[in-house]
Design a protein around this motif. Structure first.
Motif, PDB file in Angstrom:
ATOM      1  N   LYS A  33      43.012  26.216  36.257  1.00 26.70           N
ATOM      2  CA  LYS A  33      42.547  27.512  35.735  1.00 26.70           C
ATOM      3  C   LYS A  33      43.478  28.041  34.652  1.00 26.70           C
ATOM      4  O   LYS A  33      43.035  28.638  33.682  1.00 26.70           O
ATOM      5  CB  LYS A  33      42.509  28.524  36.884  1.00 26.70           C
ATOM      6  N   TRP A  34      44.793  27.806  34.873  1.00 27.24           N
ATOM      7  CA  TRP A  34      45.750  28.272  33.876  1.00 27.24           C
ATOM      8  C   TRP A  34      45.462  27.681  32.518  1.00 27.24           C
ATOM      9  O   TRP A  34      45.595  28.349  31.496  1.00 27.24           O
ATOM     10  CB  TRP A  34      47.182  27.902  34.293  1.00 27.24           C
ATOM     11  N   PHE A  35      45.092  26.394  32.515  1.00 33.51           N
ATOM     12  CA  PHE A  35      44.833  25.782  31.215  1.00 33.51           C
ATOM     13  C   PHE A  35      43.501  26.225  30.650  1.00 33.51           C
ATOM     14  O   PHE A  35      43.319  26.297  29.445  1.00 33.51           O
ATOM     15  CB  PHE A  35      44.876  24.253  31.345  1.00 33.51           C
ATOM     16  N   LYS A  36      42.575  26.527  31.558  1.00 32.09           N
ATOM     17  CA  LYS A  36      41.245  26.902  31.102  1.00 32.09           C
ATOM     18  C   LYS A  36      41.236  28.317  30.524  1.00 32.09           C
ATOM     19  O   LYS A  36      40.758  28.554  29.416  1.00 32.09           O
ATOM     20  CB  LYS A  36      40.254  26.787  32.265  1.00 32.09           C
ATOM     21  N   GLU A  37      41.766  29.234  31.309  1.00 29.01           N
ATOM     22  CA  GLU A  37      41.724  30.624  30.864  1.00 29.01           C
ATOM     23  C   GLU A  37      43.097  31.275  31.027  1.00 29.01           C
ATOM     24  O   GLU A  37      43.306  32.065  31.933  1.00 29.01           O
ATOM     25  CB  GLU A  37      40.702  31.404  31.690  1.00 29.01           C
ATOM     26  N   PRO A  38      44.024  30.920  30.150  1.00 29.52           N
ATOM     27  CA  PRO A  38      45.382  31.450  30.324  1.00 29.52           C
ATOM     28  C   PRO A  38      45.421  32.972  30.279  1.00 29.52           C
ATOM     29  O   PRO A  38      46.186  33.595  31.019  1.00 29.52           O
ATOM     30  CB  PRO A  38      46.157  30.823  29.168  1.00 29.52           C
ATOM     31  N   SER A  39      44.594  33.567  29.416  1.00 30.42           N
ATOM     32  CA  SER A  39      44.708  35.018  29.266  1.00 30.42           C
ATOM     33  C   SER A  39      44.300  35.715  30.556  1.00 30.42           C
ATOM     34  O   SER A  39      44.955  36.649  31.009  1.00 30.42           O
ATOM     35  CB  SER A  39      43.838  35.485  28.109  1.00 30.42           C
ATOM     36  N   LYS A  40      43.214  35.222  31.187  1.00 30.52           N
ATOM     37  CA  LYS A  40      42.743  35.868  32.411  1.00 30.52           C
ATOM     38  C   LYS A  40      43.769  35.695  33.530  1.00 30.52           C
ATOM     39  O   LYS A  40      44.087  36.637  34.256  1.00 30.52           O
ATOM     40  CB  LYS A  40      41.401  35.237  32.805  1.00 30.52           C
ATOM     41  N   MET A  41      44.288  34.471  33.633  1.00 26.46           N
ATOM     42  CA  MET A  41      45.250  34.209  34.703  1.00 26.46           C
ATOM     43  C   MET A  41      46.518  35.042  34.519  1.00 26.46           C
ATOM     44  O   MET A  41      47.037  35.630  35.470  1.00 26.46           O
ATOM     45  CB  MET A  41      45.605  32.718  34.723  1.00 26.46           C
ATOM     46  N   ALA A  42      47.000  35.089  33.280  1.00 27.66           N
ATOM     47  CA  ALA A  42      48.216  35.857  33.039  1.00 27.66           C
ATOM     48  C   ALA A  42      47.980  37.327  33.333  1.00 27.66           C
ATOM     49  O   ALA A  42      48.850  38.008  33.871  1.00 27.66           O
ATOM     50  CB  ALA A  42      48.657  35.672  31.588  1.00 27.66           C
ATOM     51  N   ASN A  43      46.807  37.793  33.032  1.00 28.48           N
ATOM     52  CA  ASN A  43      46.492  39.178  33.324  1.00 28.48           C
ATOM     53  C   ASN A  43      46.505  39.456  34.806  1.00 28.48           C
ATOM     54  O   ASN A  43      46.928  40.519  35.252  1.00 28.48           O
ATOM     55  CB  ASN A  43      45.088  39.496  32.783  1.00 28.48           C
TER      56      ASN A  43
END
Lengths: 191, 298, 622
Positions: free
Chosen positions: A8-18
């Motif tokens: 998931k981190w690679f797929k959607e880094p912005s969402k995960m970081a949020n």
């Protein structure tokens, strides 16, 4: 951190970081603020989930409104919310912001905070326990994952209505509108 | 040639990685000292990714240019510092240039914050510059002591000289300077008890108050590099540098953890208390060291 | 092109400008610009030439002579270029003032007098031009009347003290050696007694020290700089004050030039050590006093004193230890400082011009949005003063520091380095309070500065960067000056120095900074977008701060001030003021005797005669 999270981190880094970096600006509006110190200090330690208090809305993405909202505070809340930048989430803590709580017939207290700024999550109770904040955070994670924590988008879409509600409660606002209030914007009461 | 270019590219990245690791370590160790579990070590990285993707506000062109200048200055300083045997820009000016390039970082932040037009920024920058004046007095004395003692302005030569005669901090006059450097290190890194300029509770984190998103990202990177620079300078000047990067890193780690213990346990000083402290004990020690070295030389 | 002709053009131009001014103001402006630019062209063509010329005119039976060599060319080109830029800057600044004919002719006259000083090769013409310069300066400082009259008076009194000292020195030299030609004096002094050499050094040191505002002799400077019209302040601070540095170089040449820096007597060394320490004192105290100032021009004026300390430190130390690096650093800093301070005063003047003469730092702010060119000028100017890398000030300071450290004088180096931090604090306040921070509502619609102001600022800004990246350009000429003074030659390359103990390579530095900035910029650009917001949209704990209600930057360094204020008094100025007060009082007492009444004079005479008679009767001395 389990394995499917790495994908998931690679797929959607912005969402995960949020999700995992919720910097909270909390508003010492009412009695609810007393629950925040235990949450961020040694007893419950919110920092293990990446939730830390910050001093300014510019750095924050989580707005915690703790307790009843008087008319005067509402002004500061709106101002602060508008100064946060997207993506941003607002969580109301305690029953007062939901429906006025024990102040439901007060002349000076806002009953439905959601009329003035969009709220992504509610923590009911009077008072909620500090654990409730963690429950709220995990719920917020789920909402972010599903894309349902979209209060800031609602705010932009229905800005005209929000602004009108704000002006009804506060009179003339000193600051200019955050978004242009055009004719095409969807009008009407929003809840 | 390829190796040299690789050094230029990789070294700042390594420095950045170490700095970010230190940021995470600082949060973790502080938490453990305060009887908390603490965030994961990679928490600063998660934060930085979020900063990268979050929108932000700008107050004008200088707001951005100042920060870029500040970050660029920090990276260039890194290139001047020997890291183990790696030192890409050793032959272009030495310690005096480092001293002056180090000015770019606070100046850039000050310029950028200046355009923010926020009362907290003004107070924060004013405190930052006053504090800098406070720790520069002992810092300059310490650097002058080292340069006079080894009669060179090149860091590489200082490191080489220590290879033969042992660590500087183990010899008498430089011992005083080394202690003085350690005493001012928290102030240089902006750690407690000297975090007056970015005090979140008093002035809403001072110069950083209007930074969000990418601006905050750059300020964080700049802070991470600052950790690397100040500690690497100490290791180079007083702990004999190192032959290979691993030893160097271990030395840096020890110094950093030492500073962290102070950071986690002390409350914040007021600015004039900080100045009074900095101009008293560290300055006295550094001055004593310089006098001994000067007398010994003549 | 011989020196007389150049001076004839310069002085003739000054008079012509005045006459043209009576005809038409456009003609006058054109003439002033044309003459100053012509002088720049002339000196640019004279690069590398050596001229020596006896004046056809005897004066009191003495040969007057002119010369042009490396040192005079170096100072002359700086004088004429900065003078020309100031004249161009004045075009708009002075347009609506009164007595502009007088102003322009005096500006040109000051420039001509300075040219005369650096071109003259005997002490009599040196003295004549020196006096001419002082008096023209006095007239220009007092140009604005009111407070400027006091400032001018202060200046001219100090200046006269210096001139008298110099005259005494010149007379003594003439009596001793029967010549006033500088090369002949230099060779005669080589055999003079050490005591006499020290006397010459001190007496000329006072004269040049007053002009260069070394610490106990500095008091004329802040008021004069602040009250003079701003374009002239640029000239005054940039070159005119630095005639003192030229003077110090000249005495260095006179007492040590012919003997190659090796056979210098111990008195010369001691004098120069004292000079270096005075320079260090002059660096530290004024830069810290500058932090207390709230007037933009006063603040810069105190830096004028402080940076003068660097030059004196470099030159004094260079001579004392026969170190050409420090000497070259001191000379180079003279040029760098001149460029930076002229830039800064012009930038202040541009703001003054648009805001109607406001220079109070507590009432300006945010002007970067309105006057970007002036801001860039101010930014580069302060960077040069601080000595940020890639500006010219960095190179000269680096040279001095390196010499001081490697010669084993860390305390002098410490004074210079800590002076840099004092500079940072005060010039940041200058920049921040003028150009950054809040833009007051009344300045929201200021216009940009006019082109004739932007042009000099742009030229000087590029000079700051150019000499910072390619310091070899001026350093070649400075190297020649060092060899003329009998010092060893430096290892100058176009981008810095090469030596065993530490090299400087500005090219690597430039490349590193440019590449890294580009990388950072790309990162910055790739990140999420930012929105430009109005300046009042900032976080103040959720409150909306009404426009113009507060000024956040008033009392910028308050905590430091409360700590330092008791120590940072200008004791010397207070002493001089007290001295002037007591002199005025005693003169008042003397004036009471002269009542203007014949009766009292008769009484005095009778009393005097009576006392004489009494003395004769009592003691019978006659």
């Amino acid at each position: 951190m389990d394995r499917n999270q790495i994908a998931k981190w690679f797929k959607e880094p912005s969402k995960m970081a949020n999700k995992y970096s919720l910097h909270a600006i909390y508003f010492c509006t009412g009695c609810g603020i007393i629950e925040v110190p235990p949450v961020i200090t040694a007893r419950w330690d919110a920092e293990r989930f990446g939730v830390i208090p910050v001093a300014t809305p510019r750095q924050a993405n989580l707005f915690l409104i703790t307790g009843y909202v008087s008319v005067k505070t509402l002004k500061a809340i709106i101002r602060t919310y508008e100064q946060m930048y997207e993506p941003k989430y607002a969580v109301a803590f305690g029953s007062c912001p939901i429906n006025g709580g024990m102040y439901w017939d007060s002349y000076n207290t806002i009953k439905h905070l959601d009329k003035y700024i969009p709220i992504d999550g509610w923590i009911a109770g009077c008072m909620p326990r500090p654990e409730a904040i963690f429950v709220a955070v995990t719920h917020l994670w789920t909402l972010i994952d599903k894309g349902m924590a979209n209060g800031y988008e609602r705010y932009k879409k229905y800005y005209r209505a929000y602004r009108r509600n704000q002006e009804l409660a506060l009179g003339k606002l000193e600051w200019p509108p955050l978004y242009p209030i055009g004719e095409h914007t969807e009008g009407g009461e929003c809840d | 040639m390829v190796g040299r270019i690789l050094q230029f590219v990789l070294y700042p990245l390594v420095a950045l990685a170490i700095g970010v690791f230190f940021l995470g370590l600082a949060r973790k160790i502080t938490a453990r000292i305060q009887w908390r579990y603490g965030p994961p070590l990679v928490q600063p990285v998660i934060d930085m990714i979020r900063f990268f993707y979050q929108k932000s506000v700008s107050h004008g062109p200088v707001f951005a240019v100042g920060l870029i200048m500040s970050l660029a200055g920090s990276i260039v300083v890194v290139l001047f510092l020997p890291f183990g045997s790696i030192c890409p820009l050793s032959g272009s000016g030495g310690l005096l240039v480092v001293l002056y390039v180090m000015l770019l970082a606070p100046m850039g932040i000050a310029l950028s914050g200046g355009q923010g037009a926020n009362p907290n920024i003004s107070i924060g920058i004013s405190r930052k510059l006053i504090l800098a004046l406070g720790y520069e007095v002992p810092f300059l004395l310490v650097l002058l002591t080292v340069m006079t003692h080894y009669n060179t302005i090149s860091i590489v030569q200082v490191v080489e000289a220590q290879r033969d005669i042992g660590w500087s901090i183990a010899s008498l006059p430089l011992f005083l300077s080394g202690v003085s450097y350690l005493l001012i290190l928290p102030a240089m890194l902006g750690f407690r008890p000297f975090d007056v300029s970015t005090a979140p509770q008093e002035i809403s984190s001072g110069p950083l108050v209007e930074y969000g998103g990418k601006y905050l990202l750059m300020a964080t990177i700049e802070h991470a590099l600052l950790l690397f620079i100040d500690i690497a300078l100490f290791v180079n000047l007083f702990l004999g540098g190192a032959g290979n990067p691993i030893t160097f890193f271990v030395k840096m780690l020890i110094v950093f953890v030492l500073v962290l213990f102070i950071h986690a346990a002390f409350p914040r000083l007021r600015i004039e208390q900080a100045i009074r402290y900095l101009w008293k004990w560290p300055t006295a020690l550094a001055l004593a060291g310089l006098i001994i070295v000067t007398i010994g030389r003549s | 092109m011989n020196p007389q002709l150049i001076l004839l053009i310069a002085f003739g131009g000054a008079f012509l400008t005045y006459i043209f001014g009576k005809i038409s103001s456009k003609l006058r402006d054109g003439a002033a610009v044309a003459i100053s630019l012509a002088l720049v062209a002339i000196f640019a063509c004279l690069y590398g030439r050596r001229l020596q010329e006896s004046f056809y005119w005897g004066f009191l039976g003495l040969n007057l002579s002119f010369r042009l060599d490396a040192v005079s060319w170096f100072f002359a080109i700086a004088i004429v270029s900065l003078g020309a830029l100031s004249i161009i800057f004045s075009l708009r600044y002075m347009r609506d003032r009164e007595r502009t004919d007088f102003y322009y002719s005096m500006m040109l006259m000051v420039n001509a007098a300075m040219l005369g000083i650096v071109l003259s090769s005997d002490l009599i013409s040196f003295y004549i031009f020196w006096e001419m310069m002082s008096w023209c300066t006095f007239l220009l400082i007092s140009y604005n009347q009111h407070r400027a009259l006091d400032a001018g008076m202060k200046y001219i009194i100090m200046s006269i003290i210096g001139s008298v000292a110099m005259l005494a020195g010149i007379l003594s030299l003439y009596v001793s050696f029967d010549t006033l030609l500088i090369p002949q004096i230099a060779s005669s002094l080589a055999t003079a007694s050490p005591g006499y050499v020290l006397f010459v050094l001190v007496i000329f040191g006072i004269a040049f020290g007053i002009k260069n505002a070394i610490m106990p002799l500095h008091t004329w400077l802040p008021d004069s700089y602040a009250e003079a019209p701003s374009p002239f302040t640029a000239v005054l601070s940039g070159m005119l004050t630095r005639m003192g540095v030229y003077g110090f170089l000249l005495i260095t040449y006179v007492v040590g030039g012919m003997i190659g820096g090796t056979g210098l007597g111990s008195n010369v060394l001691k004098f120069n050590y004292v000079l270096a320490w005075l320079g260090a004192l002059t660096i530290v105290v004024p830069t810290f006093i500058a932090m207390l100032q709230n007037d933009a021009k006063q603040l810069l004026a105190w830096h004028g004193i402080g940076q003068g300390g660097y030059m004196v430190l470099g030159i004094g130390f260079g001579v004392a230890t026969a170190n050409s690096l420090a000497l070259a650093g001191g000379i180079f800093h003279t040029l760098n400082y001149a460029i930076c301070i002229v830039l800064l005063f012009m930038s202040v003047a541009a703001v003054q011009y648009r805001t109607g003469g406001v220079r109070d730092l507590n009432s300006l702010g945010g002007l970067v949005a309105r006057m970007p060119v002036a801001f860039v000028g101010a930014l580069l100017g302060i960077s040069g003063l601080i000595g940020l890398p890639l500006t010219n000030g960095f190179v000269s300071k680096w040279m001095m520091y390196k010499a001081l450290i490697l010669e084993g004088h860390p305390f002098l180096a410490f004074a210079a380095l800590i002076g840099t931090w004092g500079t940072i604090l005060s010039v940041y306040k200058f920049l921040h309070n003028m150009y950054l921070g809040q833009l007051p509502e009344k300045y929201k619609h200021l216009e940009k500065s006019p082109f004739s102001m932007q042009l000099p600022i742009a030229v000087l800004s590029s000079a700051v960067v150019l000499f910072g990246i390619l310091p070899g350009i001026p350093l070649r000429v400075i190297n020649k000056i060092c060899t003329w003074l009998g010092f060893s030659s430096l290892d100058v390359t176009i981008w810095g120095f090469t030596s065993e103990t530490g090299t400087l390579n500005t090219m690597n530095l430039l490349a590193a900074i440019v590449v890294v900035s580009a990388v950072v910029w790309v990162l910055f650009h790739r990140a999420a977008k930012s929105v430009v917001v109005a300046q009042d949209d900032n976080y103040a704990a959720g409150a909306y701060v009404p426009k113009d209600k507060y000024h956040y930057t008033a009392g910028f360094y308050e905590p430091l001030f409360t700590m330092l204020r008791p120590y940072l008094r200008d004791v010397v100025d207070e002493f001089y003021t007290a001295l002037a007060g007591s002199v005025r009082k005693s003169c008042g007492a003397v004036r009471r005797i002269y009542t203007g009444d014949v009766g009292s004079y008769v009484t005095y005479i009778i009393l005097f005669l009576a006392s004489l008679i009494l003395v004769q009767l009592r003691w019978r001395p006659w």
